[in-house]
Write an enzyme that holds these catalytic residues in place. Structure first.
Site, PDB file in Angstrom:
ATOM      1  N   SER A 150      47.169  97.870  29.243  1.00 55.60           N
ATOM      2  CA  SER A 150      47.878  98.386  28.070  1.00 55.60           C
ATOM      3  C   SER A 150      48.201  99.868  28.134  1.00 55.60           C
ATOM      4  CB  SER A 150      47.074  98.082  26.801  1.00 55.60           C
ATOM      5  OG  SER A 150      47.152  96.702  26.509  1.00 55.60           O
ATOM      6  N   TYR A 208      46.340  95.438  16.152  1.00 55.13           N
ATOM      7  CA  TYR A 208      46.821  95.526  17.524  1.00 55.13           C
ATOM      8  C   TYR A 208      47.753  94.376  17.868  1.00 55.13           C
ATOM      9  CZ  TYR A 208      46.455  97.259  22.313  1.00 55.13           C
ATOM     10  OH  TYR A 208      46.708  97.820  23.530  1.00 55.13           O
TER      11      TYR A 208
END
Length: 579
Positions: free
Chosen positions: A115, A246
């Protein structure tokens, strides 16, 4: 299951002031931001050298405790030096079943960064389009969502906000900063693909309910049509802009929007806007064809080295190295690809989390480190995990430094992302205080001394020092008529008989080749702050004299040289440094 989803706000934070206290007694209430100009030439610093030596021993001892098949590479870098200030690389002495890729890692070895890819995706968007688009709804650029909006109108009976996303409420800025309220993933690691899952009590699903793309190793990534088919079945997590939650698919949608805005392909934009200009030759959007530099524990499949992500690549598919991540960090901190104003907006929180010392940016995970004097340092971090890979990029804009952590290894020996977390904390605990100490020492060299009026008609003077408190301290202050500042402060109601006026100077970042601006805090110490409320930011420029802030100081220096004088702007007087 192996996952690339980030362990959000992973750092083990030190002991902080308890913000739920109704009152705290404080020595200082610093201005948010650096307390000294960022230190330079850190490679020549004795303080940094000593920190490196002690940390090298710590890392060597720690590496000896790790099992086979665990690699890691870490670094410290500064914006004004091309070479890494510190680096350490660990390769296991014995490699179980390891026969491909690099066996001894260095600063050019390539890891997957999970990420951390999101930083490059948002960065690319800002380079190509800028944040002026961030208030636009995603539906303006993604036609597949327009039909969904038609169904989610307040005037239609079909709409149920528990089950349906109001896509026209979701902005591009929401997507970039985890505020969309939408699903985290579309199919990745859907439990329905696990063999034996129904034996745990989950109901049997129809074949159409079980993802056939992008869920597990061996399945092809979902193409655009399949992605939206699955996406529109997902329920919202929250309203848009309500709370951070998220989401990986947010960055896939952001990439689709940018392609619509620019009429370019997203992989080409990342490469042409960032990788090529910064000479990031060991970084790529997708799996490198040449695995010579690849760090690949076990094999390509087990490690997730070759796990494809298709259109979801903007959220976590990128590959990079220690040197390349440092190049990227330097570029961000020096505004080499964005304007300074755009970078300043980018390196700011968008929202808070339930942890008072953790905030969220676009896509930053912002850790707030507080010292005993109440000074806050905001660290702009982005972590990432995919399979056996764990990465983090950490930037400190206050100090113009950055840290990188890259780990690859068997989960049984890395305790998932535990090695990364240990390395992150050790780097921060070692180098952040050392760099701050070097900044203080350099500030003392450049600014400390006695300053006296340049005019014979005045007897103004004061002393500047650095001590254990934040910022530059002003002492022994007399004004134009020789009146001690404490006397003036008393007449203005600043403090009481049991308090002492404190004047601290903080850099504003406003400067020319020969002048640098600071602002002062005038505080009556000790002071009591209700619920930790630190309000010097409210008081800045609050007292004027002829339209000029009483708290403004401007230092003058020879170009590339030492400070020669300072102007207390409201007094319209220049004081010369005499020692």
């Amino acid at each position: 299951m192996l996952s690339y989803l980030v362990s959000f706000f992973f750092l083990t934070l030190p002991s902080f002031v308890n913000l739920v206290n109704t009152q705290t007694t404080s020595l200082h209430c610093p201005i948010l931001g650096p307390d000294f100009p960022a230190p330079q030439n850190l490679s020549a610093s004795v303080i940094i050298s000593n920190a490196e030596a002690s940390h090298m021993k710590l890392l060597s001892d720690y590496a000896s405790t790790l099992g086979n098949d665990t690699f890691f590479s870490i670094s410290l870098f500064s914006v004004d030096e091309d070479e890494l200030l510190f680096q350490y690389h660990h390769s296991p002495a014995v490699l179980s079943g390891h026969s491909i890729g690099v066996h001894t890692v260095d600063s050019d070895s390539i890891y997957r960064i999970g990420s951390c890819s999101k930083v490059f995706s948002v960065w690319t968007f800002l380079i190509e389009a800028g944040d002026s688009y961030f208030n636009d709804p995603i539906t303006r650029y993604v036609p597949e969502l327009v039909a969904a909006v038609a169904q989610s109108s307040n005037n239609t009976v079909e709409f149920d906000e528990v089950d349906n996303v109001r896509w026209d409420d979701v902005t591009l800025g929401d997507l970039a900063s985890q505020m969309g309220g939408i699903a985290r993933d579309v199919t990745l690691e859907d439990l329905s693909t696990d063999v034996g899952i129904t034996e745990l009590g989950f109901p049997v699903l129809s074949k159409s309910e079980i993802p056939d793309c992008g869920a597990v190793v061996g399945q092809s990534p979902c193409d655009r049509e399949a992605f939206f088919k699955h996406l529109l079945l997902h329920h919202p997590n929250f309203h848009a802009s309500a709370t951070p939650a998220y989401s990986n698919i947010a960055f896939q949608l952001l990439a689709y929007a940018l392609e619509k805005i620019t009429n370019k392909t997203f992989p080409d934009m990342v490469s042409n806007d960032i990788f090529k200009p910064l000479n990031m030759t060991h970084s790529s959007y997708s799996q490198p064809a040449d695995i010579t530099f690849g760090v690949i524990p076990f094999n390509e499949t087990a490690s997730y080295w070759s796990f494809p992500m298709g259109d979801e690549a903007p959220s976590g598919a990128f590959y990079s190295s220690t040197n390349d991540l440092a190049r990227a960090g330097r570029s961000i901190l020096t505004n080499s690809l964005l304007s300074p104003a755009q970078t300043r907006r980018w390196l700011k929180p968008v929202t808070h989390t339930s942890n008072p010392y953790a905030s969220v940016g676009a896509p930053w995970e912002i850790i707030r480190v507080q010292d005993p004097n109440n000074r806050i340092t905001d660290l702009y971090t982005k972590g990432g995990d995919i399979g056996m890979y764990h990465a983090n990029l950490i930037l400190s804009p206050d100090h113009n430094i950055g840290l990188t952590v890259l780990v690859a290894g068997d989960p049984s020996s890395t305790t998932n992302s535990g090695v990364r977390t240990t390395l992150e904390n050790s780097l921060i605990d070692t180098f952040l205080p050392a760099v701050e100490a070097e900044a203080r020492q350099q500030a003392s060299t450049h600014f400390a001394g006695t300053y006296t009026a340049a005019s014979n008609a005045s007897n103004s003077s004061f002393t500047i020092t650095t001590d254990d408190s934040p910022g530059l301290g002003l002492f022994n202050i007399t004004t134009l008529n020789g009146t001690p500042l404490q006397t003036i402060a008393d007449s203005l109601g600043l403090g009481s008989a049991n308090q002492t006026l404190s004047v601290r100077l903080y850099p504003t970042g406003l400067k020319t080749a020969t002048r640098m601006s600071f602002r002062a805090t005038l505080e009556a110490l000790p002071q009591v702050m209700n619920r930790g409320w630190c309000q010097t930011w409210v008081e800045l420029d609050g007292e004027l004299y002829g339209g000029v802030g009483v708290d403004e100081f401007v230092f003058g220096f020879e170009e590339g040289g030492e400070v020669m004088w300072v102007e207390w702007s409201a007094l319209r007087e220049r004081l010369v440094r005499i020692g």
